[in-house]
Structures are given as structure tokens and as C-alpha cells.
Design a protein around this motif. Structure first.
Motif, PDB file in Angstrom:
ATOM      1  N   MET A  59       0.850  -1.194   0.000  1.00  0.00           N
ATOM      2  CA  MET A  59       0.000   0.000   0.000  1.00  0.00           C
ATOM      3  C   MET A  59       0.880   1.237   0.000  1.00  0.00           C
ATOM      4  SD  MET A  59      -1.155  -0.173   3.991  1.00  0.00           S
ATOM      5  CE  MET A  59       0.061  -0.818   5.146  1.00  0.00           C
ATOM      6  N   TYR A  60       0.384   2.273  -0.619  1.00  0.00           N
ATOM      7  CA  TYR A  60       1.036   3.572  -0.564  1.00  0.00           C
ATOM      8  C   TYR A  60       0.522   4.328   0.664  1.00  0.00           C
ATOM      9  CZ  TYR A  60       2.626   2.879  -5.376  1.00  0.00           C
ATOM     10  OH  TYR A  60       3.225   2.398  -6.512  1.00  0.00           O
ATOM     11  N   GLY A  61       1.317   5.310   1.107  1.00  0.00           N
ATOM     12  CA  GLY A  61       0.837   6.205   2.136  1.00  0.00           C
ATOM     13  C   GLY A  61       1.566   6.086   3.462  1.00  0.00           C
ATOM     14  N   ALA A  62       1.431   7.145   4.262  1.00  0.00           N
ATOM     15  CA  ALA A  62       1.941   7.188   5.626  1.00  0.00           C
ATOM     16  C   ALA A  62       0.805   6.821   6.583  1.00  0.00           C
ATOM     17  CB  ALA A  62       2.474   8.582   5.948  1.00  0.00           C
ATOM     18  N   GLY A  63       1.144   6.609   7.855  1.00  0.00           N
ATOM     19  CA  GLY A  63       0.075   6.289   8.791  1.00  0.00           C
ATOM     20  C   GLY A  63       0.565   5.806  10.132  1.00  0.00           C
ATOM     21  N   ILE A  64      -0.339   5.223  10.860  1.00  0.00           N
ATOM     22  CA  ILE A  64      -0.100   4.748  12.221  1.00  0.00           C
ATOM     23  C   ILE A  64      -0.421   3.262  12.281  1.00  0.00           C
ATOM     24  CG2 ILE A  64      -2.450   5.354  12.967  1.00  0.00           C
ATOM     25  CD1 ILE A  64      -1.279   6.023  15.710  1.00  0.00           C
ATOM     26  N   TYR A  65       0.204   2.558  13.233  1.00  0.00           N
ATOM     27  CA  TYR A  65      -0.034   1.119  13.354  1.00  0.00           C
ATOM     28  C   TYR A  65       0.150   0.687  14.804  1.00  0.00           C
ATOM     29  CZ  TYR A  65       5.067   1.039  13.303  1.00  0.00           C
ATOM     30  OH  TYR A  65       6.382   1.269  13.592  1.00  0.00           O
ATOM     31  N   ALA A  66      -0.448  -0.441  15.141  1.00  0.00           N
ATOM     32  CA  ALA A  66      -0.300  -1.054  16.458  1.00  0.00           C
ATOM     33  C   ALA A  66      -0.070  -2.541  16.264  1.00  0.00           C
ATOM     34  CB  ALA A  66      -1.544  -0.812  17.315  1.00  0.00           C
ATOM     35  N   GLN A  77       2.144 -13.328  27.986  1.00  0.00           N
ATOM     36  CA  GLN A  77       0.821 -13.920  28.134  1.00  0.00           C
ATOM     37  C   GLN A  77      -0.258 -12.922  28.568  1.00  0.00           C
ATOM     38  OE1 GLN A  77      -0.683 -17.166  27.554  1.00  0.00           O
ATOM     39  NE2 GLN A  77       1.033 -16.842  26.162  1.00  0.00           N
ATOM     40  N   PRO A  78       0.029 -11.973  29.462  1.00  0.00           N
ATOM     41  CA  PRO A  78      -1.022 -11.038  29.887  1.00  0.00           C
ATOM     42  C   PRO A  78      -1.599 -10.196  28.758  1.00  0.00           C
ATOM     43  CG  PRO A  78       0.758 -11.040  31.490  1.00  0.00           C
ATOM     44  CD  PRO A  78       1.248 -11.826  30.307  1.00  0.00           C
ATOM     45  N   ILE A  79      -0.877 -10.030  27.640  1.00  0.00           N
ATOM     46  CA  ILE A  79      -1.444  -9.232  26.541  1.00  0.00           C
ATOM     47  C   ILE A  79      -1.739 -10.084  25.309  1.00  0.00           C
ATOM     48  CG2 ILE A  79      -0.509  -7.009  27.265  1.00  0.00           C
ATOM     49  CD1 ILE A  79       1.765  -7.445  25.236  1.00  0.00           C
ATOM     50  N   SER A  80      -1.657 -11.386  25.460  1.00  0.00           N
ATOM     51  CA  SER A  80      -2.113 -12.255  24.371  1.00  0.00           C
ATOM     52  C   SER A  80      -3.617 -12.409  24.532  1.00  0.00           C
ATOM     53  CB  SER A  80      -1.404 -13.613  24.446  1.00  0.00           C
ATOM     54  OG  SER A  80      -1.725 -14.407  23.326  1.00  0.00           O
ATOM     55  N   ASP A  81      -4.317 -11.283  24.306  1.00  0.00           N
ATOM     56  CA  ASP A  81      -5.711 -11.143  24.715  1.00  0.00           C
ATOM     57  C   ASP A  81      -6.660 -10.811  23.575  1.00  0.00           C
ATOM     58  OD1 ASP A  81      -4.795  -8.636  24.141  1.00  0.00           O
ATOM     59  OD2 ASP A  81      -5.201  -7.755  26.100  1.00  0.00           O
ATOM     60  N   GLY A  82      -6.368 -11.340  22.406  1.00  0.00           N
ATOM     61  CA  GLY A  82      -7.275 -11.085  21.292  1.00  0.00           C
ATOM     62  C   GLY A  82      -7.121  -9.708  20.685  1.00  0.00           C
ATOM     63  N   CYS A  83      -5.902  -9.212  20.644  1.00  0.00           N
ATOM     64  CA  CYS A  83      -5.591  -7.923  20.003  1.00  0.00           C
ATOM     65  C   CYS A  83      -6.322  -6.758  20.661  1.00  0.00           C
ATOM     66  CB  CYS A  83      -5.901  -7.983  18.499  1.00  0.00           C
ATOM     67  SG  CYS A  83      -4.906  -9.176  17.584  1.00  0.00           S
ATOM     68  N   ARG A  84      -6.287  -6.740  21.974  1.00  0.00           N
ATOM     69  CA  ARG A  84      -6.851  -5.600  22.703  1.00  0.00           C
ATOM     70  C   ARG A  84      -5.760  -4.669  23.231  1.00  0.00           C
ATOM     71  NH1 ARG A  84     -10.347  -9.693  24.611  1.00  0.00           N
ATOM     72  NH2 ARG A  84      -9.185  -9.885  26.561  1.00  0.00           N
ATOM     73  N   THR A  85      -4.608  -5.235  23.592  1.00  0.00           N
ATOM     74  CA  THR A  85      -3.530  -4.441  24.163  1.00  0.00           C
ATOM     75  C   THR A  85      -2.296  -4.545  23.271  1.00  0.00           C
ATOM     76  OG1 THR A  85      -4.361  -4.963  26.375  1.00  0.00           O
ATOM     77  CG2 THR A  85      -2.147  -4.029  26.220  1.00  0.00           C
ATOM     78  N   PRO A  86      -1.867  -3.468  22.654  1.00  0.00           N
ATOM     79  CA  PRO A  86      -0.705  -3.547  21.755  1.00  0.00           C
ATOM     80  C   PRO A  86       0.593  -3.732  22.516  1.00  0.00           C
ATOM     81  CG  PRO A  86      -1.452  -1.277  21.947  1.00  0.00           C
ATOM     82  CD  PRO A  86      -2.462  -2.112  22.669  1.00  0.00           C
ATOM     83  N   ILE A  87       1.520  -4.425  21.891  1.00  0.00           N
ATOM     84  CA  ILE A  87       2.855  -4.577  22.440  1.00  0.00           C
ATOM     85  C   ILE A  87       3.765  -3.461  21.934  1.00  0.00           C
ATOM     86  CG2 ILE A  87       3.796  -6.057  20.594  1.00  0.00           C
ATOM     87  CD1 ILE A  87       5.118  -7.740  22.811  1.00  0.00           C
ATOM     88  N   GLN A 150       1.503   9.434  19.730  1.00  0.00           N
ATOM     89  CA  GLN A 150       1.757   9.847  21.103  1.00  0.00           C
ATOM     90  C   GLN A 150       0.571   9.543  22.011  1.00  0.00           C
ATOM     91  OE1 GLN A 150       2.867  13.993  21.060  1.00  0.00           O
ATOM     92  NE2 GLN A 150       4.442  13.673  19.502  1.00  0.00           N
ATOM     93  N   LEU A 151      -0.632   9.794  21.530  1.00  0.00           N
ATOM     94  CA  LEU A 151      -1.825   9.548  22.333  1.00  0.00           C
ATOM     95  C   LEU A 151      -1.989   8.063  22.635  1.00  0.00           C
ATOM     96  CD1 LEU A 151      -4.295  12.010  20.574  1.00  0.00           C
ATOM     97  CD2 LEU A 151      -3.301  12.266  22.849  1.00  0.00           C
ATOM     98  N   MET A 152      -1.722   7.214  21.644  1.00  0.00           N
ATOM     99  CA  MET A 152      -1.873   5.771  21.851  1.00  0.00           C
ATOM    100  C   MET A 152      -0.821   5.240  22.812  1.00  0.00           C
ATOM    101  SD  MET A 152      -3.130   3.935  18.378  1.00  0.00           S
ATOM    102  CE  MET A 152      -3.324   2.450  19.349  1.00  0.00           C
ATOM    103  N   ILE A 153       0.409   5.729  22.706  1.00  0.00           N
ATOM    104  CA  ILE A 153       1.448   5.281  23.633  1.00  0.00           C
ATOM    105  C   ILE A 153       1.099   5.697  25.056  1.00  0.00           C
ATOM    106  CG2 ILE A 153       3.859   5.613  24.304  1.00  0.00           C
ATOM    107  CD1 ILE A 153       4.545   5.771  21.325  1.00  0.00           C
ATOM    108  N   ARG A 154       0.598   6.901  25.213  1.00  0.00           N
ATOM    109  CA  ARG A 154       0.214   7.382  26.540  1.00  0.00           C
ATOM    110  C   ARG A 154      -0.950   6.573  27.111  1.00  0.00           C
ATOM    111  NH1 ARG A 154      -1.096  13.565  26.654  1.00  0.00           N
ATOM    112  NH2 ARG A 154      -3.077  12.854  25.802  1.00  0.00           N
ATOM    113  N   GLN A 155      -1.862   6.149  26.262  1.00  0.00           N
ATOM    114  CA  GLN A 155      -3.032   5.418  26.731  1.00  0.00           C
ATOM    115  C   GLN A 155      -2.716   3.960  27.041  1.00  0.00           C
ATOM    116  OE1 GLN A 155      -6.389   5.580  24.065  1.00  0.00           O
ATOM    117  NE2 GLN A 155      -7.429   3.862  25.043  1.00  0.00           N
TER     118      GLN A 155
END
Length: 220
Positions: A59-66, A77-87, A150-155
Motif C-alpha cells: 500500500m502507498y501512504g503514511a500512517g499509524i499502526y499497532a 501472556q497477559p497481553i495475548s488477549d485477542g488484540c486488545r492491548t498492543p505490544i 503519542q496519544l496511543m502510547i500514553r493510553q
């Protein structure tokens, strides 16, 4: 005004005109405020269906990812939770902006390239499997991408952003460097450019210290 909205005492106070004494001043919602624009990008990305990091289409383009962990590594294991908490949360922006027809932003694919760079790091790590990772991503207007990151890292406080630095590092130039190995490479060795023969100086944060920090993080 319909009956029952105010109790008799409240109607009496309003009629006396002393409601101003107790009135609050809510901040008006501004959809164009920078933080709200960043939150809108975050919300849109979190609605995306996560995909295996090994199968992200070009894909072309800039953006954000988790990036999310979905495997059985005991440390995560505590965050192997169905893609709710990013590593890990990151961004990809255009290089150098517009510098002529040869480098038009529309011809660049920084988001796809960045995710592929992470895929390679996971494939090279001796104790990780790239197939145990998924990713959500969103192509977005470049100006707002750093704010959303920045907002996602803080959250979410992803552990590879806040506790174990180095996952997002680029390979340094040259065959041998005096730089210390990143903490991430001490914890998950395997990337050729961070091997002891290329980077002989160990990280100031050992693998054992990184494990302790992550385990303590889960108990908080």
C-alpha cells in the motif's frame, strides 16, 4: 419546560436567578482541536480488523499502526488477549516531504515499508515467531500521525515502547559500531546488525532487567 425536569426547590432557585452561583462551565467540544483530531485517527484505526503481520498487503501512504502479540510466550501472556492491548505502537511518515516529481508523497509507501521492517525483526529474533503477531494500521494524513502515535502510547503504555527500547531501531551504518546494543536486542537477540560481533558493547539494560520490568508492569 416539562414537569419533573427540576425539583420544586431547583425551580425556586432558578426563578430567583441564583443558578449562576452553582453553574458549571463545561469546555465546549472542539472537533478541530489537535488532540481530538488525533483521537479520531486512533479510534478509526482501532476499528480496523487486525491482520497477521506476515500478510500485510502492499500500500502507498503514511500512517499509524499497532502491533499485537497472540502467541504463548510466557513473558507476554497477559497481553495475548485477542488484540486488545498492543505490544508496540508506531508511525510511518513521508521522507523529506515534497522535493520534486521524483519523490512525490503519492509515490511513497512508508507505512507498508515500516511494518515490513518490523516483520523482519520478528523473523530474525531467536525466541519469537513473526506468525504470533498481528497488526492494525491506518493510512492517514501525515500531519496528524505523530500526534495519534503519542496519544496511543500514553493510553496503552506498550511494553516495547515504554519498558524495553530498541524494537523500532534502524540498522546503523558500517560493519562494526561502538554503539551499545539496544535493550530489545538483549532480550530478543537475533537481528544480524545487533550481534555481538557487530555491536560488542552490551546494553546498559540487561535481558534479566527487561524481564523484571515487564513482569512488574503486569502486576501494576
Amino acid at each position: 419546560m416539562s414537569e419533573g425536569v427540576f425539583e420544586p426547590q431547583e425551580r425556586k432557585r432558578v426563578s430567583r436567578g441564583d443558578w449562576r452561583r452553582d453553574a458549571t462551565r463545561p469546555e465546549p467540544y472542539d472537533p478541530l482541536k489537535l488532540e481530538n483530531l488525533g483521537r479520531s485517527i486512533e479510534a478509526e484505526m482501532l476499528q480496523m480488523q487486525p491482520v497477521p503481520i506476515t500478510d500485510v498487503p502492499p500500500m502507498y501512504g503514511a500512517g499509524i499502526y499497532a502491533i499485537y502479540y497472540v502467541g504463548d510466550h510466557e513473558l507476554y501472556q497477559p497481553i495475548s488477549d485477542g488484540c486488545r492491548t498492543p505490544i508496540y505502537v508506531g508511525k510511518a511518515v513521508y521522507k523529506g516531504g515534497r522535493k520534486g516529481l521524483a519523490t512525490l508523497e503519492e509515490d511513497q509507501a512508508p507505512l507498508w515499508a515500516r511494518i515490513n521492517e518490523h516483520r523482519t525483526s520478528l523473523e530474525q529474533a531467536h525466541d519469537l515467531d513473526a506468525e504470533d503477531f498481528c497488526v492494525r494500521y491506518l493510512v492517514a494524513v501525515g500531519f496528524y500521525v505523530p500526534l495519534a502515535e503519542q496519544l496511543m502510547i500514553r493510553q496503552f503504555r506498550p511494553v516495547w515502547n515504554t519498558l524495553v527500547d530498541g524494537f523500532g531501531n534502524h540498522a546503523p551504518g558500517g560493519k562494526r559500531t561502538t554503539q551499545a546494543r539496544p535493550p530489545w536486542d538483549e532480550l530478543h537477540p537475533g537481528r544480524p546488525w545487533s550481534s555481538p560481533d557487530r555491536m560488542p558493547t552490551p546494553s546498559k539494560q540487561s535481558a534479566a532487567e527487561s524481564r523484571e520490568r515487564i513482569l512488574a508492569h503486569w502486576t501494576q
